[in-house]
Design a protein around this motif. Structure first.
Motif, PDB file in Angstrom:
ATOM      1  N   MET A  43       0.820  -1.203   0.000  1.00  0.00           N
ATOM      2  CA  MET A  43       0.000   0.000   0.000  1.00  0.00           C
ATOM      3  C   MET A  43       0.856   1.255   0.000  1.00  0.00           C
ATOM      4  SD  MET A  43      -2.687   1.381   2.770  1.00  0.00           S
ATOM      5  CE  MET A  43      -3.354   3.033   2.549  1.00  0.00           C
ATOM      6  N   VAL A  44       1.908   1.284   0.847  1.00  0.00           N
ATOM      7  CA  VAL A  44       2.771   2.457   0.951  1.00  0.00           C
ATOM      8  C   VAL A  44       4.094   2.151   0.260  1.00  0.00           C
ATOM      9  CG1 VAL A  44       3.923   4.065   2.507  1.00  0.00           C
ATOM     10  CG2 VAL A  44       1.714   3.070   3.158  1.00  0.00           C
ATOM     11  N   GLU A  45       4.461   3.010  -0.696  1.00  0.00           N
ATOM     12  CA  GLU A  45       5.716   2.827  -1.418  1.00  0.00           C
ATOM     13  C   GLU A  45       6.459   4.161  -1.451  1.00  0.00           C
ATOM     14  OE1 GLU A  45       7.286   0.919  -5.654  1.00  0.00           O
ATOM     15  OE2 GLU A  45       5.199   1.548  -5.420  1.00  0.00           O
ATOM     16  N   VAL A  46       7.643   4.192  -0.850  1.00  0.00           N
ATOM     17  CA  VAL A  46       8.455   5.411  -0.774  1.00  0.00           C
ATOM     18  C   VAL A  46       9.747   5.161  -1.540  1.00  0.00           C
ATOM     19  CG1 VAL A  46       9.687   6.979   0.771  1.00  0.00           C
ATOM     20  CG2 VAL A  46       7.465   6.047   1.456  1.00  0.00           C
ATOM     21  N   LYS A  47      10.059   6.038  -2.499  1.00  0.00           N
ATOM     22  CA  LYS A  47      11.245   5.851  -3.341  1.00  0.00           C
ATOM     23  C   LYS A  47      12.084   7.118  -3.378  1.00  0.00           C
ATOM     24  CE  LYS A  47       9.569   2.378  -6.651  1.00  0.00           C
ATOM     25  NZ  LYS A  47       9.343   2.113  -8.098  1.00  0.00           N
ATOM     26  N   GLY A  48      13.359   6.993  -3.028  1.00  0.00           N
ATOM     27  CA  GLY A  48      14.308   8.088  -3.175  1.00  0.00           C
ATOM     28  C   GLY A  48      13.874   9.377  -2.512  1.00  0.00           C
ATOM     29  N   LEU A  49      13.206   9.270  -1.373  1.00  0.00           N
ATOM     30  CA  LEU A  49      12.608  10.451  -0.753  1.00  0.00           C
ATOM     31  C   LEU A  49      13.668  11.313  -0.067  1.00  0.00           C
ATOM     32  CD1 LEU A  49       9.651  11.488  -0.382  1.00  0.00           C
ATOM     33  CD2 LEU A  49       9.811  10.653   1.958  1.00  0.00           C
ATOM     34  N   GLU A  50      13.628  12.595  -0.382  1.00  0.00           N
ATOM     35  CA  GLU A  50      14.479  13.571   0.279  1.00  0.00           C
ATOM     36  C   GLU A  50      13.629  14.778   0.653  1.00  0.00           C
ATOM     37  OE1 GLU A  50      18.076  14.543  -1.738  1.00  0.00           O
ATOM     38  OE2 GLU A  50      18.737  12.451  -1.866  1.00  0.00           O
ATOM     39  N   ALA A  51      14.019  15.436   1.746  1.00  0.00           N
ATOM     40  CA  ALA A  51      13.280  16.614   2.202  1.00  0.00           C
ATOM     41  C   ALA A  51      14.233  17.551   2.920  1.00  0.00           C
ATOM     42  CB  ALA A  51      12.132  16.212   3.129  1.00  0.00           C
ATOM     43  N   ALA A  52      13.882  18.830   2.944  1.00  0.00           N
ATOM     44  CA  ALA A  52      14.702  19.842   3.616  1.00  0.00           C
ATOM     45  C   ALA A  52      13.793  20.941   4.136  1.00  0.00           C
ATOM     46  CB  ALA A  52      15.743  20.420   2.655  1.00  0.00           C
ATOM     47  N   TYR A  53      14.316  21.724   5.062  1.00  0.00           N
ATOM     48  CA  TYR A  53      13.575  22.878   5.571  1.00  0.00           C
ATOM     49  C   TYR A  53      14.534  24.064   5.660  1.00  0.00           C
ATOM     50  CZ  TYR A  53      15.754  21.615  10.041  1.00  0.00           C
ATOM     51  OH  TYR A  53      16.667  21.306  11.029  1.00  0.00           O
ATOM     52  N   MET A  54      13.950  25.242   5.709  1.00  0.00           N
ATOM     53  CA  MET A  54      14.736  26.475   5.768  1.00  0.00           C
ATOM     54  C   MET A  54      14.829  26.973   7.204  1.00  0.00           C
ATOM     55  SD  MET A  54      15.709  26.922   2.687  1.00  0.00           S
ATOM     56  CE  MET A  54      16.430  28.581   2.837  1.00  0.00           C
ATOM     57  N   HIS A  55      16.034  27.348   7.618  1.00  0.00           N
ATOM     58  CA  HIS A  55      16.251  27.924   8.939  1.00  0.00           C
ATOM     59  C   HIS A  55      17.216  29.091   8.793  1.00  0.00           C
ATOM     60  CE1 HIS A  55      16.621  28.208  13.271  1.00  0.00           C
ATOM     61  NE2 HIS A  55      17.939  28.122  13.167  1.00  0.00           N
ATOM     62  N   LYS A  56      16.708  30.315   9.065  1.00  0.00           N
ATOM     63  CA  LYS A  56      17.518  31.539   8.921  1.00  0.00           C
ATOM     64  C   LYS A  56      18.162  31.602   7.535  1.00  0.00           C
ATOM     65  CE  LYS A  56      18.466  31.947  13.876  1.00  0.00           C
ATOM     66  NZ  LYS A  56      19.498  32.039  14.941  1.00  0.00           N
ATOM     67  N   VAL A  88      15.433   7.994   1.238  1.00  0.00           N
ATOM     68  CA  VAL A  88      14.623   7.064   2.034  1.00  0.00           C
ATOM     69  C   VAL A  88      13.807   6.184   1.091  1.00  0.00           C
ATOM     70  CG1 VAL A  88      12.743   6.858   3.704  1.00  0.00           C
ATOM     71  CG2 VAL A  88      14.519   8.609   4.012  1.00  0.00           C
ATOM     72  N   ASP A  89      13.961   4.878   1.244  1.00  0.00           N
ATOM     73  CA  ASP A  89      13.241   3.903   0.422  1.00  0.00           C
ATOM     74  C   ASP A  89      12.656   2.823   1.329  1.00  0.00           C
ATOM     75  OD1 ASP A  89      14.149   4.323  -2.667  1.00  0.00           O
ATOM     76  OD2 ASP A  89      15.824   4.758  -1.326  1.00  0.00           O
ATOM     77  N   PHE A  90      11.368   2.582   1.196  1.00  0.00           N
ATOM     78  CA  PHE A  90      10.761   1.421   1.865  1.00  0.00           C
ATOM     79  C   PHE A  90       9.365   1.193   1.301  1.00  0.00           C
ATOM     80  CE2 PHE A  90       9.049   4.842   4.439  1.00  0.00           C
ATOM     81  CZ  PHE A  90       7.775   4.420   4.806  1.00  0.00           C
ATOM     82  N   THR A  91       8.866  -0.008   1.508  1.00  0.00           N
ATOM     83  CA  THR A  91       7.491  -0.335   1.146  1.00  0.00           C
ATOM     84  C   THR A  91       6.820  -0.980   2.353  1.00  0.00           C
ATOM     85  OG1 THR A  91       8.137  -2.505   0.277  1.00  0.00           O
ATOM     86  CG2 THR A  91       8.009  -0.674  -1.293  1.00  0.00           C
ATOM     87  N   LEU A  92       5.515  -0.833   2.422  1.00  0.00           N
ATOM     88  CA  LEU A  92       4.736  -1.439   3.505  1.00  0.00           C
ATOM     89  C   LEU A  92       3.437  -1.953   2.914  1.00  0.00           C
ATOM     90  CD1 LEU A  92       4.607  -1.934   6.598  1.00  0.00           C
ATOM     91  CD2 LEU A  92       3.345   0.221   6.774  1.00  0.00           C
ATOM     92  N   GLU A  93       3.203  -3.238   3.089  1.00  0.00           N
ATOM     93  CA  GLU A  93       2.010  -3.849   2.529  1.00  0.00           C
ATOM     94  C   GLU A  93       0.762  -3.396   3.269  1.00  0.00           C
ATOM     95  OE1 GLU A  93       2.507  -8.034   2.691  1.00  0.00           O
ATOM     96  OE2 GLU A  93       4.266  -8.056   1.378  1.00  0.00           O
ATOM     97  N   SER A  94      -0.350  -3.451   2.562  1.00  0.00           N
ATOM     98  CA  SER A  94      -1.635  -3.068   3.138  1.00  0.00           C
ATOM     99  C   SER A  94      -1.950  -3.911   4.369  1.00  0.00           C
ATOM    100  CB  SER A  94      -2.738  -3.240   2.090  1.00  0.00           C
ATOM    101  OG  SER A  94      -3.995  -2.901   2.627  1.00  0.00           O
ATOM    102  N   GLY A  95      -2.405  -3.256   5.431  1.00  0.00           N
ATOM    103  CA  GLY A  95      -2.785  -3.957   6.649  1.00  0.00           C
ATOM    104  C   GLY A  95      -1.644  -4.274   7.580  1.00  0.00           C
ATOM    105  N   LYS A  96      -0.414  -3.867   7.228  1.00  0.00           N
ATOM    106  CA  LYS A  96       0.753  -4.107   8.069  1.00  0.00           C
ATOM    107  C   LYS A  96       1.029  -2.898   8.959  1.00  0.00           C
ATOM    108  CE  LYS A  96       1.962  -8.163   6.322  1.00  0.00           C
ATOM    109  NZ  LYS A  96       2.072  -9.399   7.140  1.00  0.00           N
TER     110      LYS A  96
END
Length: 248
Positions: free
Chosen positions: A1-14, A24-32
């Motif tokens: 159900m959940v599939e995450v591929k090559g995920l990157e994120a950033a935030y701004m500070h000053k 970040v890469d992972f998968t999670l089957e439905s109902g798990k």
């Protein structure tokens, strides 16, 4: 159900761009169920808010049921550490808030709220305000509000961290019972090793920020409240603790 591929994120500070997640890469089957654990500042909550559609990644993609994640997905529910209750509304009014926003008819809303609050043992407190409830009762209201939406994906950001040990353990059992009945997909962010092992069929261990997945542990034995008493539970907790401590 959940599939995450090559995920990157950033935030701004000053006016400085700070990376929060990296590849970040992972998968999670439905109902798990999945527990995410790692040091503070490792991007765990950032990942959860991206999955909830509240933040946007800088790279990579998230798919739910094969489709690219869209904001305001109706089948996703998020439970926060601070409960997210409105102090001027009663427990019942807080529980019904999501349904009211969606325009659910009053009678249907009442029945759904009564069912959820009764299942969580807080129906008798329906006319109490948040200030009149204990921490555990307030968290049950927050959980009840999510259950009324009948989510297929339940996201939780350290929902029990501010509670005492006995209350926390009781709510972990409550959450486990809910999952066994509904089989919704659950993703939990926590700082507690024991909580991660008790509630996560998969345990994602994050590095220090910018967060990346150091290790994924299969924990299929979870699913019974007696798991805490089993030797395997303590062995798995030790394994997670060793990885978090840099022991491999």
């Amino acid at each position: 159900m959940v599939e995450v591929k090559g995920l990157e994120a950033a935030y701004m500070h000053k006016n400085v761009r700070i990376p929060a997640l990296r590849e970040v890469d992972f998968t999670l089957e439905s109902g798990k169920t999945c527990a995410i654990i790692g040091p503070s500042g490792s991007g765990k909550s950032t990942l959860l808010y991206i999955l909830a559609g509240l933040l946007k990644q800088t790279r990579g993609e998230v798919r739910l049921n094969g489709e690219l994640l869209q904001p305001k997905r109706r089948e996703t529910a998020l439970i926060l550490q601070d409960y997210g209750l409105l102090p001027w509304k009663t427990a019942m009014q807080n529980t019904s808030l999501g349904l009211e926003i969606r325009g659910v008819p009053r009678e249907e809303c009442f029945q759904a709220v009564k069912e959820a609050m009764t299942e969580l043992g807080i129906w008798e407190f329906r006319n109490h305000y948040p200030a009149q409830l204990s921490g555990g009762q307030r968290q049950r209201v927050a959980i009840a509000r999510s259950l009324t939406l009948k989510p297929d994906l339940l996201l939780m950001d350290e929902p029990f961290s501010s509670l005492d040990a006995l209350t926390r353990e009781g709510l972990q059992n409550t959450l486990l019972d809910f999952w066994k009945k509904k089989r919704a997909t659950m993703i939990l962010v926590t700082h507690s090793i024991e909580e991660a092992v008790f509630l996560g069929q998969r345990i994602l261990i994050f590095s220090a920020g910018p967060g990346r997945i150091l290790h994924i542990i299969a924990n299929e034995e979870m699913g019974n409240s007696s798991y805490r008493t089993k030797p395997l539970f303590y062995e798995r907790c030790s394994h997670v603790r060793k990885i978090l401590g840099g022991g491999g």
